[in-house]
Design an enzyme around this catalytic site. Structure first.
Site, short mmCIF file in Angstrom:
data_model
loop_
_atom_site.label_atom_id
_atom_site.label_comp_id
_atom_site.label_asym_id
_atom_site.label_seq_id
_atom_site.Cartn_x
_atom_site.Cartn_y
_atom_site.Cartn_z
N LYS A 1 -9.21 -15.91 0.57
CA LYS A 1 -9.71 -14.75 1.34
C LYS A 1 -9.64 -13.50 0.48
CE LYS A 1 -6.84 -12.51 4.25
NZ LYS A 1 -6.71 -11.06 4.03
N ASN A 2 -8.52 -13.31 -0.23
CA ASN A 2 -8.29 -12.05 -0.96
C ASN A 2 -9.03 -11.98 -2.28
OD1 ASN A 2 -6.84 -11.27 1.21
ND2 ASN A 2 -4.84 -11.58 0.26
N CYS B 1 -2.20 -0.37 9.87
CA CYS B 1 -2.44 -1.66 10.52
C CYS B 1 -1.07 -2.24 10.84
CB CYS B 1 -3.22 -2.59 9.62
SG CYS B 1 -2.21 -3.18 8.28
N ARG C 1 -0.55 1.67 5.29
CA ARG C 1 -1.65 1.27 4.40
C ARG C 1 -2.34 2.50 3.81
NH1 ARG C 1 -2.68 -4.18 5.43
NH2 ARG C 1 -3.65 -4.40 3.39
N ASP D 1 2.69 -12.05 0.86
CA ASP D 1 1.92 -12.74 1.90
C ASP D 1 2.55 -14.06 2.31
OD1 ASP D 1 -1.35 -11.68 0.70
OD2 ASP D 1 0.21 -10.68 1.84
N ARG E 1 -8.31 -14.61 10.92
CA ARG E 1 -8.77 -13.74 9.81
C ARG E 1 -8.51 -14.41 8.47
NH1 ARG E 1 -5.69 -8.55 9.75
NH2 ARG E 1 -6.72 -8.53 7.73
C1 EPZ Z 1 -3.91 -6.80 -0.83
O1 EPZ Z 1 -3.77 -5.71 0.07
C2 EPZ Z 1 -4.08 -8.03 0.04
N1 EPZ Z 1 -5.30 -7.89 0.85
C3 EPZ Z 1 -2.85 -8.20 0.95
O2 EPZ Z 1 -3.01 -9.40 1.69
C4 EPZ Z 1 -1.62 -8.33 0.06
O3 EPZ Z 1 -0.48 -8.41 0.87
C5 EPZ Z 1 -1.52 -7.10 -0.86
O4 EPZ Z 1 -2.73 -6.97 -1.63
C6 EPZ Z 1 -0.36 -7.21 -1.83
O5 EPZ Z 1 -0.48 -8.37 -2.58
C7 EPZ Z 1 -6.49 -8.15 0.28
O6 EPZ Z 1 -6.58 -8.47 -0.89
C8 EPZ Z 1 -7.69 -8.03 1.16
P1 EPZ Z 1 -1.83 -3.04 -2.19
P2 EPZ Z 1 -3.80 -4.19 -0.51
O7 EPZ Z 1 -2.83 -1.96 -2.37
O8 EPZ Z 1 -4.81 -4.09 -1.57
C9 EPZ Z 1 0.92 0.67 -1.08
C10 EPZ Z 1 -3.08 -10.73 3.62
O9 EPZ Z 1 -2.22 -11.07 4.45
N2 EPZ Z 1 -0.25 1.49 -1.45
O10 EPZ Z 1 -1.35 -3.81 -3.38
O11 EPZ Z 1 -3.90 -3.28 0.65
C11 EPZ Z 1 0.69 -0.05 0.24
O12 EPZ Z 1 1.05 0.80 1.32
C12 EPZ Z 1 -3.14 -9.31 3.12
O13 EPZ Z 1 -3.94 -11.51 3.12
C13 EPZ Z 1 -0.11 2.86 -1.52
O14 EPZ Z 1 0.97 3.41 -1.30
O15 EPZ Z 1 -2.34 -4.11 -1.14
C14 EPZ Z 1 1.60 -1.22 0.16
O16 EPZ Z 1 2.90 -0.83 0.52
C15 EPZ Z 1 -2.05 -8.44 3.73
N3 EPZ Z 1 -1.20 3.62 -1.81
C16 EPZ Z 1 1.60 -1.56 -1.33
O17 EPZ Z 1 1.09 -0.41 -2.02
C17 EPZ Z 1 -2.43 3.07 -2.07
O18 EPZ Z 1 -3.38 3.81 -2.36
C18 EPZ Z 1 0.70 -2.77 -1.66
O19 EPZ Z 1 -0.59 -2.41 -1.37
C19 EPZ Z 1 -2.55 1.67 -1.99
C20 EPZ Z 1 -1.45 0.89 -1.68
#
Ligand code: EPZ
Length: 421
Positions: free
Chosen positions: A25-26, A119, A124, A310, A402
């Site tokens: 998915k990701n 969410c 997020r 995850d 999802r």
């Molecule tokens: C991706 O989310 C995945 N989703 C998530 O999977 C996964 O848990 C996550 O990466 C971490 O591996 C998809 O790929 C669609 P991040 P993403 O940006 O990109 C903080 C699932 O269950 N952050 O690496 O949103 C954020 O708050 C989903 O399949 C900021 O602070 O993850 C979080 O604490 C859930 N500012 C951390 O970084 C930003 O601008 C990780 O976020 C962006 C992120």
């Protein structure tokens, strides 16, 4: 999708059999967003049938792409992209629609989308996305819950240092940098396999990208990308979830079409718990966990290649019946223990304190009515229910659908007594 659907599970049965892992998915989601960049038809094989993928296709259609699915192949014709606004109703269907930002800026030079907002996992934020794109020349205004992004004179390369290796921010920068003027460097880039998959697709489309999978990625902007055919990598989180289900029921399972090298962040942990895992060439893995599991050393979720956040929820479920005390530290998201209260209804003995969760292993779980509050938390409840004695009812399936394609029929095929009503 009927919101009142639920899964009925009669637990206590060993899982034994073979499961074919679906596409990730990701990886599919950023690839669908990237398909906006080339002027032509992208063909994505091994694309999972998930509601998030459907939502991404609705966004693509809304901006002028033609999407069609034949089995697990999704074709996206982006010859005539005319829109650059993603309306609120489409944004709300999929949290990660922020990954369309970089692609639309790269293709159209502008993008307007409603703020993705918090969410079930926490706030997020997208500050890293926005500051990086501003460094590349985008003008981004946030007002009335909308992001208004324009890059009148086009985007230009920049040296970007991410304070956190954000997956989404790395993807958005990659997408925006492919056709930006000059060179972009991403330092402290995310190293997830899904980033490498996205980069491989873009390189096949003519992008000039070096270092994907390392901490520093260099992108040399090119004039235009041309579409290609690509196969989505297997879903390491779906694979890990099925391994948790096999282990908690003391069964045995063969996974096919998986990339075991993407799963090292948690395979060793499973072995320390008493599972025996054999990996073969050609994407095949065999696991057996006959005896009672023992609690693993402290688990800290980390960016790839560490223990993936995850898989934390299904692992927490796995530890509820292990011998001893398990400690989880969730370092990535601020609110990712929502499944714990539901696991306790099944008889688990768990305490949480902020980002720390302590699981005291109990001899057995007992069936109960539980409700999923997020995608991976829902998978944790299914995992636990498979082992719980008696009948469990799991609601909140819109979350589970999802990220898991045909979950109950796959589990039934390896011996679970589970049905959707
Ligand atoms: C991706 O989310 C995945 N989703 C998530 O999977 C996964 O848990 C996550 O990466 C971490 O591996 C998809 O790929 C669609 P991040 P993403 O940006 O990109 C903080 C699932 O269950 N952050 O690496 O949103 C954020 O708050 C989903 O399949 C900021 O602070 O993850 C979080 O604490 C859930 N500012 C951390 O970084 C930003 O601008 C990780 O976020 C962006 C992120």
């Amino acid at each position: 999708m009927n919101f009142r659907q639920k899964l009925i599970v009669n637990g206590g049965r060993k899982l034994e059999g073979e499961v074919r892992v679906h596409g990730a998915k990701n990886s599919a989601l950023p690839l669908l967003s990237a398909a906006v960049l080339p002027h032509g038809e992208t063909v994505l094989h091994n694309c999972p049938a998930l509601t998030d993928v459907d939502a991404a296709c609705r966004i693509l259609t809304h901006i002028g792409c033609k999407c069609r699915r034949d089995g697990d192949t999704v074709t996206v014709d982006a010859s005539n992209v005319f829109g650059s606004e993603i309306p609120d109703n489409l944004m709300r269907q999929m949290r990660s629609s922020i990954i369309f930002l970089g692609a639309l800026l790269g293709r159209m030079g502008r993008c307007r989308l409603s703020f993705p907002g918090g969410c079930e996992l926490g706030s997020r934020p997208i500050d890293l996305h926005i500051s990086a794109l501003r460094q590349m020349g985008a003008k981004i205004d946030e007002e009335h819950g909308f992001l208004d992004c324009t890059a009148g004179k086009g985007l230009h390369g920049a040296k970007i240092v991410l304070s956190f290796p954000s997956v989404g921010a790395t993807e958005n920068i990659l997408l925006a940098a492919c056709t930006a003027k000059g060179e972009t460097e991403i330092h402290n880039a995310a190293r997830e396999p899904e980033i490498v998959d996205l980069a491989e697709y873009l390189i096949k489309c003519g992008a000039k990208i070096r270092g994907a999978g390392d901490g520093v990625i260099i992108i040399e902007g090119v004039e235009r990308l041309s579409p290609c055919e690509h196969s989505v990598i297997p879903d390491r989180i779906e694979a890990g979830t099925y391994l948790c289900a096999a282990m908690i029921t003391h069964g045995e399972m063969i996974l096919t079409n998986c990339r075991t090298e993407h799963m090292n962040g948690f395979l060793q942990t499973m072995e320390t718990m008493g599972a025996r895992i054999y990996t073969y060439g050609g994407g095949k893995l065999y696991i057996t966990g006959k005896k009672r599991l023992t609690a693993p050393p402290t688990i800290r979720t980390m960016p790839y290649p560490g223990f993936p956040t995850d898989i934390q929820a299904p692992f927490t479920a796995l530890c509820t019946t292990a011998e001893g005390t398990s400690v989880f530290v969730e370092t990535i998201f601020e609110n990712r223990f929502r499944h714990v209260s539901e696991l306790m209804r099944l008889g688990a003995n768990i305490k949480t304190e902020g980002r720390v969760c302590v699981v005291e292993g109990v001899p057995r779980l007992s069936g109960a009515k539980v409700c999923a509050a997020d995608l991976r938390g829902g998978a944790a409840l299914v995992t636990a229910a498979l082992a719980a004695e008696g009948t469990s009812e799991i609601s909140g399936l819109t979350y589970i659908d999802r990220g898991y394609e045909s979950l109950e029929s796959t589990l039934r095929s390896v011996g679970a007594d589970i049905k959707r009503v």
